[in-house]
Scaffold this motif. Structure first.
Motif, PDB file in Angstrom:
ATOM      1  N   ARG A 675       0.804  -1.223   0.000  1.00  0.00           N
ATOM      2  CA  ARG A 675       0.000   0.000   0.000  1.00  0.00           C
ATOM      3  C   ARG A 675       0.839   1.275   0.000  1.00  0.00           C
ATOM      4  O   ARG A 675       0.316   2.365  -0.198  1.00  0.00           O
ATOM      5  N   TYR A 676       2.147   1.142   0.214  1.00  0.00           N
ATOM      6  CA  TYR A 676       3.041   2.300   0.143  1.00  0.00           C
ATOM      7  C   TYR A 676       3.625   2.493  -1.261  1.00  0.00           C
ATOM      8  O   TYR A 676       4.280   3.500  -1.528  1.00  0.00           O
ATOM      9  N   THR A 677       3.433   1.540  -2.149  1.00  0.00           N
ATOM     10  CA  THR A 677       4.071   1.567  -3.468  1.00  0.00           C
ATOM     11  C   THR A 677       3.199   2.280  -4.496  1.00  0.00           C
ATOM     12  O   THR A 677       2.035   2.596  -4.242  1.00  0.00           O
ATOM     13  N   ARG A 678       3.756   2.490  -5.676  1.00  0.00           N
ATOM     14  CA  ARG A 678       2.983   3.122  -6.752  1.00  0.00           C
ATOM     15  C   ARG A 678       1.755   2.292  -7.111  1.00  0.00           C
ATOM     16  O   ARG A 678       0.721   2.823  -7.505  1.00  0.00           O
ATOM     17  N   ALA A 679       1.857   0.971  -6.979  1.00  0.00           N
ATOM     18  CA  ALA A 679       0.739   0.092  -7.317  1.00  0.00           C
ATOM     19  C   ALA A 679      -0.477   0.360  -6.439  1.00  0.00           C
ATOM     20  O   ALA A 679      -1.606   0.024  -6.798  1.00  0.00           O
ATOM     21  N   SER A 680      -0.268   1.001  -5.287  1.00  0.00           N
ATOM     22  CA  SER A 680      -1.382   1.252  -4.364  1.00  0.00           C
ATOM     23  C   SER A 680      -2.363   2.277  -4.912  1.00  0.00           C
ATOM     24  O   SER A 680      -3.469   2.413  -4.381  1.00  0.00           O
ATOM     25  N   ARG A 681      -1.978   2.999  -5.934  1.00  0.00           N
ATOM     26  CA  ARG A 681      -2.882   4.011  -6.481  1.00  0.00           C
ATOM     27  C   ARG A 681      -4.121   3.381  -7.112  1.00  0.00           C
ATOM     28  O   ARG A 681      -5.094   4.077  -7.388  1.00  0.00           O
ATOM     29  N   ASP A 682      -4.100   2.072  -7.304  1.00  0.00           N
ATOM     30  CA  ASP A 682      -5.268   1.358  -7.808  1.00  0.00           C
ATOM     31  C   ASP A 682      -6.089   0.738  -6.677  1.00  0.00           C
ATOM     32  O   ASP A 682      -7.027  -0.010  -6.935  1.00  0.00           O
ATOM     33  N   MET A 683      -5.722   1.065  -5.410  1.00  0.00           N
ATOM     34  CA  MET A 683      -6.381   0.429  -4.267  1.00  0.00           C
ATOM     35  C   MET A 683      -7.357   1.363  -3.555  1.00  0.00           C
ATOM     36  O   MET A 683      -7.768   1.106  -2.426  1.00  0.00           O
ATOM     37  N   LYS A 685      -9.056   4.119  -1.326  1.00  0.00           N
ATOM     38  CA  LYS A 685      -8.669   4.824  -0.104  1.00  0.00           C
ATOM     39  C   LYS A 685      -7.622   4.057   0.709  1.00  0.00           C
ATOM     40  O   LYS A 685      -7.015   4.616   1.622  1.00  0.00           O
ATOM     41  N   TYR A 686      -7.390   2.791   0.376  1.00  0.00           N
ATOM     42  CA  TYR A 686      -6.419   2.008   1.132  1.00  0.00           C
ATOM     43  C   TYR A 686      -4.990   2.204   0.636  1.00  0.00           C
ATOM     44  O   TYR A 686      -4.037   1.791   1.299  1.00  0.00           O
ATOM     45  N   GLY A 687      -4.834   2.792  -0.523  1.00  0.00           N
ATOM     46  CA  GLY A 687      -3.503   3.123  -0.989  1.00  0.00           C
ATOM     47  C   GLY A 687      -3.051   4.423  -0.349  1.00  0.00           C
ATOM     48  O   GLY A 687      -3.726   5.440  -0.448  1.00  0.00           O
ATOM     49  N   VAL A 688      -1.902   4.414   0.347  1.00  0.00           N
ATOM     50  CA  VAL A 688      -1.522   5.566   1.170  1.00  0.00           C
ATOM     51  C   VAL A 688      -0.301   6.317   0.655  1.00  0.00           C
ATOM     52  O   VAL A 688       0.115   7.291   1.276  1.00  0.00           O
ATOM     53  N   ARG A 689       0.238   5.924  -0.463  1.00  0.00           N
ATOM     54  CA  ARG A 689       1.453   6.592  -0.949  1.00  0.00           C
ATOM     55  C   ARG A 689       1.227   8.089  -1.133  1.00  0.00           C
ATOM     56  O   ARG A 689       2.061   8.913  -0.748  1.00  0.00           O
ATOM     57  N   ASP A 690       0.088   8.449  -1.713  1.00  0.00           N
ATOM     58  CA  ASP A 690      -0.166   9.857  -1.999  1.00  0.00           C
ATOM     59  C   ASP A 690      -0.524  10.665  -0.753  1.00  0.00           C
ATOM     60  O   ASP A 690      -0.710  11.883  -0.840  1.00  0.00           O
ATOM     61  N   SER A 691      -0.620   9.994   0.399  1.00  0.00           N
ATOM     62  CA  SER A 691      -0.905  10.712   1.641  1.00  0.00           C
ATOM     63  C   SER A 691       0.356  11.308   2.257  1.00  0.00           C
ATOM     64  O   SER A 691       0.268  12.115   3.187  1.00  0.00           O
TER      65      SER A 691
END
Length: 729
Positions: A675-683, A685-691
Motif C-alpha cells: 500500500r506504500y508503493t505506486r501500485a497502491s494508487r489502484d487500491m 482509499k487504502y492506498g496511502v502513498r499519496d498521503s
C-alpha cells in the motif's frame, strides 16, 4: 515587519541549522501581526529554538510571557536544556511546571490541598493576630501600672479577644494543616526565589530543595511565576479550561499577554479530546444514592428520583448491550459498549426515561445539584476542622452535573454517548459507566487559540495543514514546512512490494513467511541496530518469536528498554544479527517508542514499518468519523481522512523519523507493505502513498521483497558503513 534582528540575542549557538533563520524570521513577523503559526520540521532541524527564540524576543518587547508545552517527557527535558542555553546568553526568568501530584510532599488531591492551605493560612493569621494582641496587652498593662484607668477597660477587652483567639487556634491546630505550607507563610522565602532564578530549575530539583528545608516548593513556585519570561509545562495546563485559568493567574497574565508554543502538536487533537471527555460510573451513582439517604435535606428525595433512574438506566443499557457470553469475558480494564442509535436517542437515555418516575427531570436535576453543592460545602468544612482525614467530594454533585450534561448533549454533534463495563477486582462484580466522548477537539482548542496573543504549533508530522486548521479551530495561520536538509545520498526510503497486510491477511502463513524473510534480509544488511515497528504488540511479538532480539511489551519503561537495546544488553532472546552485526527491537507503532524517543547515530541505522498501522476499529473511531462526516458534509470522505488516514500516516512518519537525526547521520527507512508503493494508487482509499508530503513521496523507491537486501547492501557499501567486508546476500 518585525525587527527580526532583535531575536538574535536569544539564539544560544553560533550558527543556525539550515532553514532555521528563515523559520525564525517568519515566526517573528507572524507574532508581530498576531497570527498563529503551523510549522513542520524534520527531526534535527531545530524546531524548538526556531519557535522559542523569536517568541521570547517578541514577549520581551511587548511585556508578554511565552508558555511552551508538550506531552512527551523527553521533550520536556530538551526544553530545559534549550532554556538553560538561552539563559546563559540572555538573562531570562524561566520556570518548569508540573502538576501538584508530582511535587506535593503529602500526596493529597487538589481539593484536600486547597482545604489544607485555607486552614493553614487561617491558623497562621490567627497566630499573627494573637501576637499583635499580646503586644497590645503588654503595652496596656504598662499604662495600667501608671494609673491610667481607661487602659484597664481596654486591656480587659483585649484579654477577651485573646481568649477567643486561643480557642480558635486550639481548634485550628487540631484540624488538618500542612506544615510545609505553614513554613512558607512564616519564614523568609526570598532565598528560594533567588535560587529559583539563578538557573532553569526542574520540578525534581525544586521538590528536593524545598523538602530539605521543610517548605512547599509547589506553592513557592506558583508565587514566583508572575511576570516571568518563559514557562514550560504539560498539555493539561493549557487544554483544561479550569487549570488554564489558574495557570494564567499564577503567571499574572491575561490570556492576551501569553504566547503559546505547542511541541509535538500532532498530538493536540487527541489530548484535547481526552480532556473534554466526561465519565460517570455506577459506583459514583451508588455513592450518590447512599449520600442522599443520609442527607438531612428536604430536597434529597426528589434528587434521588433522577439519580436512581439514571443508575437503573445505565444497568439496563449495559445488560442489553452485552452479547451472549460477553459478561464472563469482561476484565479489569474498561470494555466499550455501543449504545448510540442513528434514528433515536441512545439506549441509556431511553432506559433512563423509562425508569424515571419523578415530577420533572430538569427540576430534579437542579435539586440534585443544589443538594450536592451543600454536601460538598459540609465535607469541606469537616476536613478543615480536622473531623475527617481526607477531603470527601460529593458524589451527588458529580452525578447530577454529569446527568445534566448527558441530557443536554443531544444537540451537540461533537459529543458521542457511550457505555463501558469492567470487573471489580475485589467483588468480581461487573459494573458500568456512562461516557460523553468528545469527537471534535476544536470545541476545546478554538477558545484557547482565540484568547491568547498568538500560538506556534510545531511537529515533524503536522501536515496537511488545512486539516490542522479545521480540527483545532485555527483562523488563517502562517504555515511553513522544512524537510530533511541533510544530504539525500546518506539516506534511502524503500517501499517494499510485499503483501498488503490487512488485518484479515496477517495470519496467512505465506504472508508471514514473506514478511519474516524480508525482515531477516533487512536486519542482515544493516551495519548496526534495526528498529521494527508493527501494527500492534501482537504482531511485534509474532516476528520477534521468529527472529529474536528485543521485544517491547505494553507497560515496559521506555527509557530502560531503549538503553538496553542501544547497549546490546539483556535481550529477551539472543539478538538477531547477520553478518553486518547489530541487534533488533520489535515494537508497536502505537506504543511509546514511535515518537519523542531519539535513536541517534549508531543507536539505530535502519527502521522498518511493517504494514499500514490503522488504529483498531472501535465505537470511538466510528463516532469520530461520523462526526467529521456530518460537520464537513460537503467534503467527501472527510471522516475517513481526518479520523483514520491522516493520524495513521503521521504515526508512520514519526516512526521513520527515529533514524537520521543529524547532518552526519545516515540510514535506511523501509515501508513493508504494497500500500506504500505506486501500485497502491489502484487500491482506492487504502492506498496511502499519496498521503505522504510530496518531497517525502518523491524519495520512496519501490523494491521487490527479494531485492531489498541488494538495495541495502549497495547503499551501505557505498558509504563504507560496514566494519570489514560487506555481508554476502
Amino acid at each position: 515587519m518585525a525587527d527580526t534582528a532583535g531575536y538574535e540575542r536569544f539564539f544560544p549557538y553560533d550558527d543556525p541549522y539550515p532553514n532555521q533563520r528563515e523559520a525564525m524570521d517568519r515566526i517573528a513577523n507572524a507574532l508581530t501581526r498576531g497570527q498563529d503559526v503551523l510549522m513542520e520540521g524534520a527531526p534535527g532541524t531545530g524546531k524548538t529554538l526556531s519557535a522559542l527564540v523569536p517568541a521570547l524576543a517578541h514577549a520581551r518587547e511587548h511585556d508578554r510571557t511565552v508558555v511552551i508545552t508538550t506531552n512527551v517527557h523527553q521533550q520536556m527535558r530538551q526544553f530545559v536544556e534549550d532554556a538553560r542555553a538561552i539563559r546563559a546568553q540572555e538573562p531570562i526568568r524561566a520556570v518548569v511546571f508540573k502538576g501538584k501530584g508530582s511535587m506535593c510532599h503529602l500526596d493529597v488531591g487538589y481539593e484536600e490541598c486547597r482545604s489544607l492551605k485555607e486552614t493553614t493560612r487561617s491558623l497562621v493569621e490567627a497566630e499573627a493576630d494573637r501576637q499583635e494582641l499580646a503586644q497590645r496587652s503588654e503595652a496596656l498593662l504598662d499604662d495600667v501600672r501608671e494609673g491610667n484607668g481607661e487602659a484597664g477597660e481596654a486591656r480587659a477587652a483585649v484579654m477577651d479577644e485573646l481568649e477567643a483567639l486561643d480557642e480558635e487556634i486550639e481548634e485550628l491546630e487540631a484540624a488538618n494543616i500542612c506544615e510545609h505550607y505553614r513554613a512558607n507563610l512564616t519564614r523568609d522565602t526570598d532565598a528560594f526565589h533567588d535560587w529559583l532564578f539563578e538557573d532553569v530549575r526542574t520540578p525534581e530539583e525544586i521538590y528536593a530543595y524545598a523538602d530539605e528545608r521543610g517548605l512547599c516548593g509547589y506553592e513557592l513556585l506558583k508565587e514566583g511565576m508572575d511576570g516571568i519570561d518563559l514557562a514550560v509545562c504539560n498539555y493539561h495546563h493549557l487544554l483544561d479550561p479550569t487549570i488554564r485559568e489558574h495557570f494564567f493567574r499564577w503567571l499574572d497574565r491575561d490570556p492576551a499577554e501569553v504566547i503559546t508554543v505547542f511541541d509535538e502538536a500532532h498530538n493536540v487533537e487527541s489530548a484535547a479530546r481526552d480532556h473534554a471527555t466526561r465519565t460517570l460510573s455506577a459506583r459514583t451513582l451508588e455513592g450518590a444514592l447512599a449520600e442522599l439517604d443520609e442527607a438531612d435535606d428536604s430536597r434529597a428525595g426528589r434528587a434521588r428520583n433522577v439519580i436512581e433512574a439514571f443508575r437503573t438506566g445505565l444497568g439496563t443499557a449495559v445488560d442489553d448491550a452485552l452479547g451472549f457470553g460477553e459478561r464472563e469475558q469482561v476484565g479489569d480494564d474498561w470494555h466499550d459498549l455501543a449504545i448510540a442509535n442513528d434514528d433515536r436517542r441512545d439506549d441509556l437515555t431511553l432506559a433512563f426515561l423509562d425508569a424515571y418516575e419523578g415530577s420533572g427531570i430538569d427540576a430534579e436535576i437542579d435539586l440534585a445539584l443544589q443538594v450536592g453543592e451543600r454536601l460538598d460545602e459540609e465535607y469541606e468544612e469537616a476536613y478543615r476542622r480536622g473531623e475527617t482525614t481526607t477531603r470527601t467530594e460529593s458524589a451527588t454533585l458529580q452525578a447530577a452535573g454529569f446527568i445534566a450534561d448527558w441530557m443536554g448533549h443531544g444537540a451537540d454533534l461533537g459529543r458521542h454517548p457511550m457505555a463501558a463495563v469492567r470487573r471489580d477486582a475485589g467483588t468480581d462484580e461487573v459494573y458500568g459507566r456512562a461516557e460523553l466522548y468528545t469527537c471534535i477537539p476544536r470545541e476545546v482548542t478554538e477558545g484557547l487559540f482565540d484568547e491568547v496573543a498568538a500560538s506556534v504549533l510545531m511537529s515533524a508530522t503536522l501536515r496537511p495543514f488545512d486539516v490542522v486548521e479545521d480540527v483545532l479551530g485555527l483562523g488563517d495561520p502562517v504555515t511553513m514546512a522544512y524537510g530533511l536538509a541533510y544530504p539525500e545520498e546518506r539516506r534511502r526510503t524503500y517501499a517494499v512490494e510485499g503483501p498488503a497486510l490487512f488485518a484479515s491477511e496477517r495470519d496467512d502463513p505465506e504472508t508471514q513467511a514473506t514478511v519474516a524473510e524480508t525482515l531477516a534480509d533487512v536486519i542482515e544488511m544493516t551495519p548496526g541496530n534495526t528498529l521494527v515497528f508493527c501494527p500492534s504488540y501482537a504482531e511485534a511479538e509474532r516476528y520477534h518469536e521468529r527472529l529474536g532480539g528485543y521485544l517491547d511489551e505494553a507497560g515496559t519503561p521506555t527509557e530502560d528498554l531503549r538503553q538496553r537495546f542501544v547497549e546490546g544488553e539483556g535481550a529477551s532472546t539472543p539478538p538477531t544479527a547477520g553478518e553486518a552485526g547489530g541487534s533488533t527491537l520489535f515494537t508497536s507503532l502505537w506504543g511509546t517508542l514511535g515518537e519523542g524517543v531519539s535513536f541517534d547515530g549508531d543507536d539505530a541505522r535502519t527502521v522498518v514499518v511493517v504494514g499500514v498501522p490503522y488504529p483498531n476499529l472501535s465505537e470511538r473511531l466510528e463516532a469520530v468519523q461520523d462526526a467529521y462526516d456530518r460537520i464537513y458534509d460537503d467534503r467527501r470522505g472527510a471522516g475517513w481522512r481526518y479520523a483514520v488516514e491522516i493520524p495513521t500516516i503521521r504515526k508512520t512518519r514519526q516512526a521513520l523519523g527515529r533514524v537520521i537525526r543529524a547532518p552526519d547521520d545516515y540510514g535506511v527507512r523501509v515501508l513493508l507493505d504494497k500500500r506504500y508503493t505506486r501500485a497502491s494508487r489502484d487500491m482506492g482509499k487504502y492506498g496511502v502513498r499519496d498521503s505522504f508530503p510530496p518531497e517525502e513521496r518523491d524519495e520512496l523507491i519501490d523494491v521487490a521483497p527479494e531485492k531489498v537486501k541488494f538495495a541495502m547492501l549497495n547503499f551501505y557499501a557505498d558509504l563504507d558503513a560496514y566494519d570489514g567486508d560487506p555481508p554476502t546476500p
